[in-house]
Write a protein that holds these residues in place. Structure first.
Motif, PDB file in Angstrom:
ATOM      1  N   MET A 104       0.851  -1.205   0.000  1.00 46.11           N
ATOM      2  CA  MET A 104       0.000   0.000   0.000  1.00 46.11           C
ATOM      3  C   MET A 104       0.881   1.247   0.000  1.00 46.11           C
ATOM      4  O   MET A 104       1.864   1.318   0.722  1.00 46.11           O
ATOM      5  CB  MET A 104      -0.904  -0.003   1.234  1.00 46.11           C
ATOM      6  CG  MET A 104      -1.840   1.191   1.295  1.00 46.11           C
ATOM      7  SD  MET A 104      -2.866   1.156   2.776  1.00 46.11           S
ATOM      8  CE  MET A 104      -3.802  -0.327   2.495  1.00 46.11           C
ATOM      9  N   LYS A 105       0.501   2.234  -0.781  1.00 45.92           N
ATOM     10  CA  LYS A 105       1.261   3.466  -0.858  1.00 45.92           C
ATOM     11  C   LYS A 105       0.590   4.546  -0.008  1.00 45.92           C
ATOM     12  O   LYS A 105      -0.606   4.784  -0.122  1.00 45.92           O
ATOM     13  CB  LYS A 105       1.353   3.947  -2.309  1.00 45.92           C
ATOM     14  CG  LYS A 105       2.142   5.243  -2.470  1.00 45.92           C
ATOM     15  CD  LYS A 105       2.196   5.686  -3.913  1.00 45.92           C
ATOM     16  CE  LYS A 105       2.962   6.998  -4.052  1.00 45.92           C
ATOM     17  NZ  LYS A 105       3.003   7.477  -5.452  1.00 45.92           N
ATOM     18  N   ILE A 106       1.366   5.207   0.838  1.00 41.42           N
ATOM     19  CA  ILE A 106       0.868   6.298   1.677  1.00 41.42           C
ATOM     20  C   ILE A 106       1.320   7.623   1.072  1.00 41.42           C
ATOM     21  O   ILE A 106       2.514   7.849   0.860  1.00 41.42           O
ATOM     22  CB  ILE A 106       1.399   6.179   3.125  1.00 41.42           C
ATOM     23  CG1 ILE A 106       1.048   4.817   3.719  1.00 41.42           C
ATOM     24  CG2 ILE A 106       0.836   7.311   3.982  1.00 41.42           C
ATOM     25  CD1 ILE A 106      -0.432   4.552   3.805  1.00 41.42           C
ATOM     26  N   ILE A 107       0.370   8.497   0.796  1.00 41.33           N
ATOM     27  CA  ILE A 107       0.666   9.794   0.172  1.00 41.33           C
ATOM     28  C   ILE A 107       0.652  10.863   1.243  1.00 41.33           C
ATOM     29  O   ILE A 107      -0.333  11.038   1.972  1.00 41.33           O
ATOM     30  CB  ILE A 107      -0.353  10.113  -0.924  1.00 41.33           C
ATOM     31  CG1 ILE A 107      -0.317   9.021  -2.004  1.00 41.33           C
ATOM     32  CG2 ILE A 107      -0.075  11.483  -1.544  1.00 41.33           C
ATOM     33  CD1 ILE A 107      -1.380   9.168  -3.061  1.00 41.33           C
ATOM     34  N   THR A 108       1.733  11.608   1.345  1.00 44.46           N
ATOM     35  CA  THR A 108       1.877  12.626   2.380  1.00 44.46           C
ATOM     36  C   THR A 108       1.513  14.013   1.853  1.00 44.46           C
ATOM     37  O   THR A 108       1.370  14.226   0.639  1.00 44.46           O
ATOM     38  CB  THR A 108       3.319  12.669   2.898  1.00 44.46           C
ATOM     39  OG1 THR A 108       4.185  13.121   1.834  1.00 44.46           O
ATOM     40  CG2 THR A 108       3.775  11.289   3.358  1.00 44.46           C
ATOM     41  N   GLU A 109       1.387  14.957   2.771  1.00 44.44           N
ATOM     42  CA  GLU A 109       1.079  16.333   2.385  1.00 44.44           C
ATOM     43  C   GLU A 109       2.196  16.922   1.536  1.00 44.44           C
ATOM     44  O   GLU A 109       1.941  17.655   0.563  1.00 44.44           O
ATOM     45  CB  GLU A 109       0.871  17.188   3.636  1.00 44.44           C
ATOM     46  CG  GLU A 109       0.570  18.649   3.309  1.00 44.44           C
ATOM     47  CD  GLU A 109       0.502  19.525   4.547  1.00 44.44           C
ATOM     48  OE1 GLU A 109       0.323  20.753   4.385  1.00 44.44           O
ATOM     49  OE2 GLU A 109       0.639  18.990   5.672  1.00 44.44           O
ATOM     50  N   ILE A 110       3.434  16.598   1.882  1.00 40.60           N
ATOM     51  CA  ILE A 110       4.577  17.128   1.128  1.00 40.60           C
ATOM     52  C   ILE A 110       4.521  16.671  -0.327  1.00 40.60           C
ATOM     53  O   ILE A 110       4.735  17.461  -1.258  1.00 40.60           O
ATOM     54  CB  ILE A 110       5.908  16.681   1.778  1.00 40.60           C
ATOM     55  CG1 ILE A 110       6.049  17.305   3.169  1.00 40.60           C
ATOM     56  CG2 ILE A 110       7.098  17.057   0.902  1.00 40.60           C
ATOM     57  CD1 ILE A 110       7.261  16.824   3.943  1.00 40.60           C
ATOM     58  N   GLU A 111       4.184  15.393  -0.518  1.00 40.69           N
ATOM     59  CA  GLU A 111       4.078  14.859  -1.881  1.00 40.69           C
ATOM     60  C   GLU A 111       2.952  15.543  -2.641  1.00 40.69           C
ATOM     61  O   GLU A 111       3.073  15.853  -3.838  1.00 40.69           O
ATOM     62  CB  GLU A 111       3.841  13.350  -1.831  1.00 40.69           C
ATOM     63  CG  GLU A 111       5.045  12.546  -1.362  1.00 40.69           C
ATOM     64  CD  GLU A 111       4.720  11.068  -1.209  1.00 40.69           C
ATOM     65  OE1 GLU A 111       5.441  10.251  -1.803  1.00 40.69           O
ATOM     66  OE2 GLU A 111       3.739  10.747  -0.521  1.00 40.69           O
ATOM     67  N   LEU A 112       1.827  15.771  -1.951  1.00 38.88           N
ATOM     68  CA  LEU A 112       0.698  16.439  -2.602  1.00 38.88           C
ATOM     69  C   LEU A 112       1.066  17.847  -3.031  1.00 38.88           C
ATOM     70  O   LEU A 112       0.743  18.282  -4.135  1.00 38.88           O
ATOM     71  CB  LEU A 112      -0.496  16.485  -1.647  1.00 38.88           C
ATOM     72  CG  LEU A 112      -1.367  15.245  -1.554  1.00 38.88           C
ATOM     73  CD1 LEU A 112      -2.507  15.496  -0.581  1.00 38.88           C
ATOM     74  CD2 LEU A 112      -1.923  14.847  -2.913  1.00 38.88           C
ATOM     75  N   ARG A 113       1.725  18.590  -2.156  1.00 43.19           N
ATOM     76  CA  ARG A 113       2.115  19.970  -2.489  1.00 43.19           C
ATOM     77  C   ARG A 113       3.004  19.996  -3.731  1.00 43.19           C
ATOM     78  O   ARG A 113       2.862  20.855  -4.591  1.00 43.19           O
ATOM     79  CB  ARG A 113       2.847  20.616  -1.305  1.00 43.19           C
ATOM     80  CG  ARG A 113       1.956  20.950  -0.123  1.00 43.19           C
ATOM     81  CD  ARG A 113       2.765  21.584   1.008  1.00 43.19           C
ATOM     82  NE  ARG A 113       1.944  21.885   2.156  1.00 43.19           N
ATOM     83  CZ  ARG A 113       1.231  23.003   2.294  1.00 43.19           C
ATOM     84  NH1 ARG A 113       1.260  23.932   1.345  1.00 43.19           N
ATOM     85  NH2 ARG A 113       0.520  23.216   3.384  1.00 43.19           N
TER      86      ARG A 113
END
Length: 228
Positions: free
Chosen positions: A1-10
């Motif tokens: 499972m891949k966890i997407i962080t706020e930093i990646e979203l920005r």
């Protein structure tokens, strides 16, 4: 499972102006990432096993009762075709149980016949989903007409008249009778699902009709002692 962080979203969204952010079934957002999207009024749409889950502004989710009919079309889960697929799947599951029962009773010829039915139902699953033409069941090479004749005139072909299964006939007979009724239920559901396209799906409709006849023929052969 891949966890997407706020930093990646920005980083990913700094050059994009999105209204929806889509996640596949193997992706999850961190709480901070989810809040980042909600603050910007970007709708979060996550697909899990064919169920579309939408995140609301409160962080809660609501299930949208849609599923894939094909790669190009989504329908409600109460759609007749989806109901049909569920019943065919249940029929296949029952056939596996029936094979175990027949094997335990050491009825080898009947077991091979039921295995042929199981293979046919697997083909039915594929045909209904893909739209490919369904080949007619290979039951001793008999045509649809030959199967119908034998199910209509069991006295002529098997030496016994029409009958209804009784518990005194034993487990195998009762299970074959359940198979017969199971197929009839699937046939009725298929008739509803293809009500506006009978000609296009006649291979499935005819196949299911004769499949219930095959189940009855197996009952007649068992009653006549032809599997012993």
């Amino acid at each position: 499972m891949k966890i997407i962080t706020e930093i990646e979203l920005r980083e990913d969204l700094k050059t994009e102006n999105l209204k929806k952010y889509r996640l596949n079934e193997h992706e999850r957002l961190t709480p901070a990432a989810r809040q980042y999207l909600q603050d910007r009024k970007i709708e979060i749409v996550q697909h899990e096993y064919g169920i579309q889950v939408k995140a609301s502004s409160t962080g809660k989710t609501a299930v949208n009762q849609m599923t894939d009919l094909s790669s190009k079309e989504q329908v409600c889960k109460h759609h007749p075709r989806i109901k049909l697929r569920g019943q065919i799947d249940s029929l296949h599951a029952f056939l596996l149980e029936l094979e175990l029962l027949i094997e335990a009773h050491q009825l080898e010829v009947l077991l091979e016949e039921v295995k042929q039915v199981t293979r046919y139902v697997r083909g039915l699953i594929k045909s209904e989903a893909s739209g490919e033409k369904l080949a007619f069941i290979d039951y001793y090479g008999w045509t649809a007409e030959a199967i119908q004749r034998r199910s209509h005139y069991p006295k002529k072909y098997f030496g016994i008249g029409h009958f209804r299964a009784h518990y005194t006939d034993g487990y195998v007979m009762v299970a074959l009778n359940r198979l017969r009724t199971y197929v009839r239920e699937v046939e009725l559901t298929a008739s509803e699902a293809f009500a506006n396209a009978y000609e296009q799906h006649m291979d499935i409709l005819l196949g299911l009709n004769r499949l219930s006849s095959v189940a009855y023929i197996m009952m007649c052969k068992l009653k006549a002692g032809q599997y012993e």
